[in-house]
Design a protein around this motif. Sequence first.
Motif: not given
Lengths: 316, 99, 98, 92
Positions: A73, A35, C27-34, A31, C82, C85-88, C23, C77
């Motif tokens: 994505l 990004i 820690p979550t994918a949402a943070d990177r997307m944001l 991911f 999202w 996606i398995g979150e890290e 980015v 996304f």
Amino acid sequence: MMAWAITAFDALLVALLLWLAWQAIHADGLFRAVISFMVFGLLMAVAWVRLDAPDVALAEAAIGAGVTGALLLSALGRLPERDKEAPADRRARGLAAVGLAALALGGATALATIAWALPAPGLGREVTEALPKSGVDNPVTAVLLNIRAFDTLLEIGVLLLAVIATWALGPMQWSAPARVMSPALPVLGRLLFPMFVLVSAYVLWRGGHAPGGAFPAGALMGAGGVLVFFAGAKPWITGAELDPWRWLLSLGLVAMLVAAVGVGATGRSFFEYPVDLAGLFILALEVAAALSIAILLFALCLGGRPPHRWGSEDEA
Amino acid sequence: MTALAWVGASLVALGVPFFLLGTLGLLRFPDVFTRLHALAKADNVGLGLVCFGLGLHSGSLAHALKLALIWLLMVIASAVGAGLVARAAIARGVKPWGV
Amino acid sequence: MNELFIAIVLVLLGNITVGLWRVMRGPTAADRMLAAETFSTSTVAIVLILATVTGRGALVDVALVFALLAALAVVTFVSRAWPDIGEETARGGGGPKP
Amino acid sequence: MSLYAVLAAALFFLGLHGLFAARHMLRKILALNVMTAAVFLLLVVLAERADVADSVPHAMVLTGIVISVGVTAVAVILVVHLAHGRGRDRGD
């Protein structure tokens, strides 16, 4: 002061692009890589602006930052496994990467110097001379739809082939309805759709005399279609009736072929428009090419054959 | 005319701190929900000031209207985007900070 | 006045550079997307200011296209990527997909 | 402008390295896209260098951008199918 600031801007942009490209290929976690690549596309558009290529910047904005991001994505959501890299060989790979980086830097400078030393007459003069006969004022549009219209024909052919390839692999890969529903989504679709039509038409119309034209307009329209579709809108044609799809998808190719071969009936060669009608020819082809590129991009983003009925399909 | 251009330029300059504050929020806020504010608020005020300033600076109405449209679209996009991300985060079970 | 504008553009690009930290960090994918979304706002501002500096009206159209498509990445996304996606490292979030 | 020529060359080698070094297929696609970006960049930089503003490379890059998105789309779908096929073979 000004020259200094511009150089600093360019240097920072170049460094950022290199860093982001590196991240896109080597960052931990898919991911993060995707990004990074999307931000890379965003900044590439700024680089095109700096290089004084607004036509390319327009297309990059619609495709690099729009369609490609959506494709990657969507694919990420469908990939069952994360890429796992064994931590043991990561150090060895790091060492190898340093060596390769040194090699690449050397090769890169060599390549850049060679490219720099090449004689650069360019074709600018020829294009400028042919421009009055081409039917439009924007040289890029003239090259795309008159002087080198053959390339555009082949390019739409390649896009059509890509759609055929993806559809041949099976049904749509990502579901039509959104996973997370929000009342804002349908509103967004309704609100933005007329804007997309308006701006695409504007970009297409501008293409005759200023940066713009069929490619950016088609790409924007296609990306807009994807956005509205993801926001919950359903196309009026389904997979059960493939005939409309066939006609729509081949529209651009057919129009270009008709224009290319049709002029032969009056004793002209391939793609040789009558000079006084060239503007008209280009306008018609531009509309056809833009619509066709839009539909083809939309079809590509479906990731497979559309289902028989929208909203009822199950993923493969 | 020149006065208008200067007012426009200073409005553009005034927008920059908002971008910086937005990034500060992005870096320092503790969780997704608070960081959404950086996206949805600070940056859009910054962009609004930049658009308004450049519109005044150009001194052409058509140009200014185009800039206003760009700002409006960005505001819509980030408002919807922020709402969606927050919903998705809750649906995924991300807990707000301090709860 | 162009000097001022170029300095502003430089600051905005530096701003993006600093924001890249989010980015990388998550820690979550949402943070990177944001963070990526924030960059697109900054990029629109950069392109608009460059349009004024160079006096090329066509660049405003580039910003217009960016603004129109700004929602595309977030919508894709949220609705496509999202949920699967398995979150890290999700903060109290759901684990990776079974 | 020469800065961008160096960037183009560096990006090309970076992408080439990634194409071989990256494990996951999706990363290979990203590497391929980086390489295409590098080629486009080189074309536009060289167009910038010409004596008269040269629009032929710009037109080629426009065509190339659309084609590269087509290639990316096909590759991405293939990767998705591949990933699912592999999962079945392993029995999970």
